[in-house]
Scaffold this active site. Structure first.
Site, PDB file in Angstrom:
ATOM      1  N   GLU A  39       0.834  -1.212   0.000  1.00  0.00           N
ATOM      2  CA  GLU A  39       0.000   0.000   0.000  1.00  0.00           C
ATOM      3  C   GLU A  39       0.865   1.257   0.000  1.00  0.00           C
ATOM      4  O   GLU A  39       1.978   1.243   0.520  1.00  0.00           O
ATOM      5  CB  GLU A  39      -0.884   0.010   1.253  1.00  0.00           C
ATOM      6  CG  GLU A  39      -2.272  -0.560   1.052  1.00  0.00           C
ATOM      7  CD  GLU A  39      -3.211   0.413   0.338  1.00  0.00           C
ATOM      8  OE1 GLU A  39      -2.756   1.408  -0.262  1.00  0.00           O
ATOM      9  OE2 GLU A  39      -4.426   0.157   0.391  1.00  0.00           O
ATOM     10  N   ARG A  53       2.252  12.454  -9.026  1.00  0.00           N
ATOM     11  CA  ARG A  53       2.710  11.093  -8.725  1.00  0.00           C
ATOM     12  C   ARG A  53       4.183  10.882  -9.038  1.00  0.00           C
ATOM     13  O   ARG A  53       4.851  10.081  -8.405  1.00  0.00           O
ATOM     14  CB  ARG A  53       1.943  10.065  -9.567  1.00  0.00           C
ATOM     15  CG  ARG A  53       0.536   9.822  -9.122  1.00  0.00           C
ATOM     16  CD  ARG A  53       0.015   8.548  -9.791  1.00  0.00           C
ATOM     17  NE  ARG A  53      -1.424   8.570  -9.931  1.00  0.00           N
ATOM     18  CZ  ARG A  53      -2.266   8.253  -8.953  1.00  0.00           C
ATOM     19  NH1 ARG A  53      -1.799   7.896  -7.771  1.00  0.00           N
ATOM     20  NH2 ARG A  53      -3.563   8.303  -9.147  1.00  0.00           N
TER      21      ARG A  53
END
Ligand code: IMP
Length: 185
Positions: free
Chosen positions: A92, A158
């Site tokens: 994650e 990102r």
């Protein structure tokens, strides 16, 4: 708008990922299936797999985005790997309220893995609503909206190699608010 403060430099990220890779490798001498959640774990995953010293298979799944509301999680793309009797590590980007992770662990556990561990780059534990199992944690972060190294706001930021704290008010008004400060062009 002033540049967003750097929370974790690229070199710190590298060191943290190497530590995590050593821990994951030690616990899975015969290898594991890494289950990565798109798209936030993209950069973390690619650095993590290179640092592991055991063989791995990688599977991806995708969930509906954070902006659609906490707790309302939806699987928009599923794995193409059967997890039954396999050692699994869920990868994650960040665990915030823990709602997403709790839901996802339920889905994965139902598939009968031999083991199921959780590896998160970031732990925003002060925001936790549901207590969650975290086996490997890269970095603890405060109650801030973080961007970079896979983490986005409305799809942006990102590809930064470091992590910054975003100004949520500014970003809500304009998702590109930090672009000028962060991308020299
Ligand atoms: P949770 O269900 O509240 O734990 O949220 C987990 C998901 O929300 C993460 O996998 C991220 O996709 C997203 N998220 C939570 N905090 C942040 C943040 O600070 N920046 C970017 N995305 C975040």
């Amino acid at each position: 708008l002033s540049p967003p403060p750097v929370l974790i430099e690229a070199a710190e990220l590298r060191a943290g990922v190497e530590r995590l890779a050593a821990e994951v490798s030690a616990d899975h001498p015969d290898g594991a299936v890494l289950v990565a959640v798109l798209k936030g774990s993209l950069l973390f995953l690619s650095d993590l797999v290179r640092a592991l010293t055991v063989p791995v298979e990688v599977g991806f799944l995708a969930l509906s985005s954070y902006a659609e509301g906490t707790g309302r999680v939806r699987l928009v793309m599923d794995l193409d790997i059967d997890l039954h009797d396999r050692p699994v590590v869920l990868v994650e980007d960040v665990v915030d309220t823990g709602l997403t992770l709790t839901w996802l662990l339920g889905v994965l556990r139902a598939r009968g893995p031999a083991s199921l561990r959780v590896c998160t780059l970031l732990d925003k534990s002060v925001r936790r609503i549901v207590p969650t199992q975290l086996d490997y944690v890269g970095f603890e972060v405060a109650d801030e909206f973080v961007l970079g190294y896979g983490l986005d706001f409305a799809g942006r930021y990102r590809n930064l190699d470091h992590i910054v704290a975003g100004d949520v008010a500014a970003l809500s008004a304009d998702p590109d608010a930090h672009v000028q400060a962060l991308y020299p062009g």
